[in-house]
Scaffold this motif. Sequence first.
Motif, PDB file in Angstrom:
ATOM      1  N   ARG A  31      -2.252  42.250  24.769  1.00  0.00           N
ATOM      2  CA  ARG A  31      -0.900  42.125  24.234  1.00  0.00           C
ATOM      3  C   ARG A  31       0.123  41.921  25.338  1.00  0.00           C
ATOM      4  O   ARG A  31       1.259  41.509  25.072  1.00  0.00           O
ATOM      5  N   SER A  32      -0.270  42.200  26.571  1.00  0.00           N
ATOM      6  CA  SER A  32       0.661  42.019  27.689  1.00  0.00           C
ATOM      7  C   SER A  32       0.833  40.549  28.058  1.00  0.00           C
ATOM      8  O   SER A  32       1.742  40.188  28.804  1.00  0.00           O
ATOM      9  N   VAL A  33      -0.083  39.679  27.560  1.00  0.00           N
ATOM     10  CA  VAL A  33       0.049  38.234  27.760  1.00  0.00           C
ATOM     11  C   VAL A  33       0.685  37.658  26.507  1.00  0.00           C
ATOM     12  O   VAL A  33       0.127  37.741  25.408  1.00  0.00           O
ATOM     13  N   ARG A  34       1.869  37.077  26.644  1.00  0.00           N
ATOM     14  CA  ARG A  34       2.619  36.622  25.477  1.00  0.00           C
ATOM     15  C   ARG A  34       2.431  35.138  25.185  1.00  0.00           C
ATOM     16  O   ARG A  34       2.457  34.724  24.038  1.00  0.00           O
ATOM     17  N   GLU A  35       2.264  34.319  26.211  1.00  0.00           N
ATOM     18  CA  GLU A  35       2.118  32.876  25.997  1.00  0.00           C
ATOM     19  C   GLU A  35       1.007  32.328  26.893  1.00  0.00           C
ATOM     20  O   GLU A  35       0.861  32.742  28.046  1.00  0.00           O
ATOM     21  N   VAL A  36       0.235  31.398  26.333  1.00  0.00           N
ATOM     22  CA  VAL A  36      -0.847  30.717  27.062  1.00  0.00           C
ATOM     23  C   VAL A  36      -0.755  29.235  26.727  1.00  0.00           C
ATOM     24  O   VAL A  36      -0.677  28.860  25.546  1.00  0.00           O
ATOM     25  N   SER A  37      -0.798  28.398  27.747  1.00  0.00           N
ATOM     26  CA  SER A  37      -0.759  26.953  27.510  1.00  0.00           C
ATOM     27  C   SER A  37      -1.568  26.217  28.568  1.00  0.00           C
ATOM     28  O   SER A  37      -1.709  26.691  29.699  1.00  0.00           O
ATOM     29  N   ALA A  38      -2.090  25.082  28.169  1.00  0.00           N
ATOM     30  CA  ALA A  38      -2.861  24.209  29.077  1.00  0.00           C
ATOM     31  C   ALA A  38      -3.020  22.867  28.393  1.00  0.00           C
ATOM     32  O   ALA A  38      -2.995  22.782  27.153  1.00  0.00           O
ATOM     33  N   PRO A  39      -3.196  21.790  29.148  1.00  0.00           N
ATOM     34  CA  PRO A  39      -3.451  20.487  28.531  1.00  0.00           C
ATOM     35  C   PRO A  39      -4.735  20.528  27.707  1.00  0.00           C
ATOM     36  O   PRO A  39      -5.671  21.268  28.036  1.00  0.00           O
ATOM     37  N   PRO A  40      -4.817  19.778  26.612  1.00  0.00           N
ATOM     38  CA  PRO A  40      -6.044  19.744  25.807  1.00  0.00           C
ATOM     39  C   PRO A  40      -7.246  19.306  26.644  1.00  0.00           C
ATOM     40  O   PRO A  40      -7.122  18.513  27.586  1.00  0.00           O
ATOM     41  N   ILE A  41      -8.398  19.827  26.295  1.00  0.00           N
ATOM     42  CA  ILE A  41      -9.635  19.483  27.006  1.00  0.00           C
ATOM     43  C   ILE A  41     -10.368  18.415  26.214  1.00  0.00           C
ATOM     44  O   ILE A  41     -10.629  18.578  25.017  1.00  0.00           O
ATOM     45  N   SER A  42     -10.714  17.311  26.874  1.00  0.00           N
ATOM     46  CA  SER A  42     -11.473  16.239  26.219  1.00  0.00           C
ATOM     47  C   SER A  42     -12.961  16.551  26.311  1.00  0.00           C
ATOM     48  O   SER A  42     -13.512  16.723  27.407  1.00  0.00           O
ATOM     49  N   LEU A  43     -13.625  16.647  25.160  1.00  0.00           N
ATOM     50  CA  LEU A  43     -15.040  16.992  25.091  1.00  0.00           C
ATOM     51  C   LEU A  43     -15.783  15.966  24.252  1.00  0.00           C
ATOM     52  O   LEU A  43     -15.183  15.226  23.464  1.00  0.00           O
ATOM     53  N   ILE A  44     -17.107  15.940  24.441  1.00  0.00           N
ATOM     54  CA  ILE A  44     -17.956  15.036  23.663  1.00  0.00           C
ATOM     55  C   ILE A  44     -19.135  15.828  23.120  1.00  0.00           C
ATOM     56  O   ILE A  44     -19.885  16.438  23.893  1.00  0.00           O
ATOM     57  N   THR A  45     -19.272  15.836  21.802  1.00  0.00           N
ATOM     58  CA  THR A  45     -20.435  16.440  21.166  1.00  0.00           C
ATOM     59  C   THR A  45     -21.464  15.345  20.933  1.00  0.00           C
ATOM     60  O   THR A  45     -21.188  14.360  20.250  1.00  0.00           O
ATOM     61  N   SER A  46     -22.638  15.513  21.533  1.00  0.00           N
ATOM     62  CA  SER A  46     -23.656  14.457  21.459  1.00  0.00           C
ATOM     63  C   SER A  46     -25.010  15.069  21.141  1.00  0.00           C
ATOM     64  O   SER A  46     -25.200  16.290  21.256  1.00  0.00           O
ATOM     65  N   PRO A  47     -25.978  14.239  20.738  1.00  0.00           N
ATOM     66  CA  PRO A  47     -27.326  14.751  20.447  1.00  0.00           C
ATOM     67  C   PRO A  47     -27.939  15.423  21.678  1.00  0.00           C
ATOM     68  O   PRO A  47     -27.753  14.977  22.809  1.00  0.00           O
ATOM     69  N   MET A  48     -28.662  16.506  21.437  1.00  0.00           N
ATOM     70  CA  MET A  48     -29.357  17.204  22.525  1.00  0.00           C
ATOM     71  C   MET A  48     -30.797  16.715  22.563  1.00  0.00           C
ATOM     72  O   MET A  48     -31.496  16.748  21.550  1.00  0.00           O
ATOM     73  N   ILE A  49     -31.216  16.233  23.753  1.00  0.00           N
ATOM     74  CA  ILE A  49     -32.569  15.705  23.896  1.00  0.00           C
ATOM     75  C   ILE A  49     -33.252  16.344  25.107  1.00  0.00           C
ATOM     76  O   ILE A  49     -32.594  16.918  25.980  1.00  0.00           O
ATOM     77  N   THR A  50     -34.561  16.253  25.129  1.00  0.00           N
ATOM     78  CA  THR A  50     -35.355  16.756  26.255  1.00  0.00           C
ATOM     79  C   THR A  50     -36.033  15.572  26.925  1.00  0.00           C
ATOM     80  O   THR A  50     -36.667  14.749  26.253  1.00  0.00           O
TER      81      THR A  50
END
Length: 416
Positions: free
Chosen positions: A120-139
Amino acid sequence: MITLLKKLFFRNWQRKLLALILAMIIWIVVNHYMSLSTTVRNVSVRVKNIPQGKTIEGIQSNGILHQKIAIHLTGNKDLIESLQSKDLEVVVDAQNTAGPWEASIGKKNLFLRNKRVDSRSVREVSAPPISLITSPMITEKVPIFVSKPIGEPPKGYAFLDVLPYKLFVNVTGSESEMKKLKKEGLKLTFNLDLISRDDLDLLYDQHRNAKHSIGDAISYLIPDSLKKIYIPSLSKYPFEIDDVHAKQLRINFVKRELIRIPYPIPISFFFSHKLAREDSAQNYRVKPNHFVQIKNGISMIKQPLYAKGISPLFAEITKDMIQIVISITPNGKTLGWNVQVMNPHQLENLFVQEKLRQSESAICLHGYPGYREEYFRNRFRKYVNQLRLFTANNEKLSLDLELEGREIVIQPINTL
């Protein structure tokens, strides 16, 4: 003076003490609730609720992205000043995501690793959006190329080679990451400084005393603790090399012992084509002395010499085909010399044939029939490159060459 101090500290002392206590309380409260904004860098990002059969590109096996971010925090001054990147973690939700997407960062995404800190002592948090990619998992089966080791071999031994040169490891990750790893491969390098001389001495004694010894090298089996490969983009922990051939992963050495060359070593000349055009080129000859003799028109070193850094098998095959070549510069005034193995291709074939015959019962080579011949050819060439002549006193042969007219005087600088 004493009366003045008494009046200052003791007159109405109850009121003065109360004022001091109130001042301290006010200072503590104000300091506690004073706001401060700062940017904390290198904060880890954890991704949760990844869809079944999918993965996030750039994620490690522990669910944390390889990429770190900077976040801007506003909160109580005393807390914000004490926070470090290790105290924080950003958590984003990947549920119902596919392909490229962006994760917004706010207070709800902040996780405090330090349980003693009140969120509760932290009132505001901000950062640029993170660009992510969800892709098929392969071995994929990713190749591992075993490179030349670093470090120095134990005293008394020379490094030869590593067997096998190539291994594979099964790795699971995003499709794009696996394609990249499969194309580029991984590099595995061992450190010779980790191998003790006592270990090689023990192997040498076993090799020498074996009734059916099949090798001309001392093979040091790599311990399982070192059969690991790091892939920083996937995990901060090493991956076990699960290739079945990794069980026989070994570094080969040769004992740096003196091996006597049983025959006199002939001496020949190398002339530059410019010097060879002159009629006088054929008039050069070696002057006989206590070190060199002329027999049937052939100059030979009559003192016994030795080789080091080779195996007994190599020495046996090449014993009749080693010579010293004297090179004469085009101006006919400067001399040099080197050791040369004649007909190296023919001798290489003989060496490989013998090694292939010996290796039929070699467990360490059963898994590599495809490049067993290439392996032994590289071994022979390694011996050729590191062949050096020594005296009986274990000193590297050094020669002094002087030109007296058309006669070349050869004198050993070493004590024979």
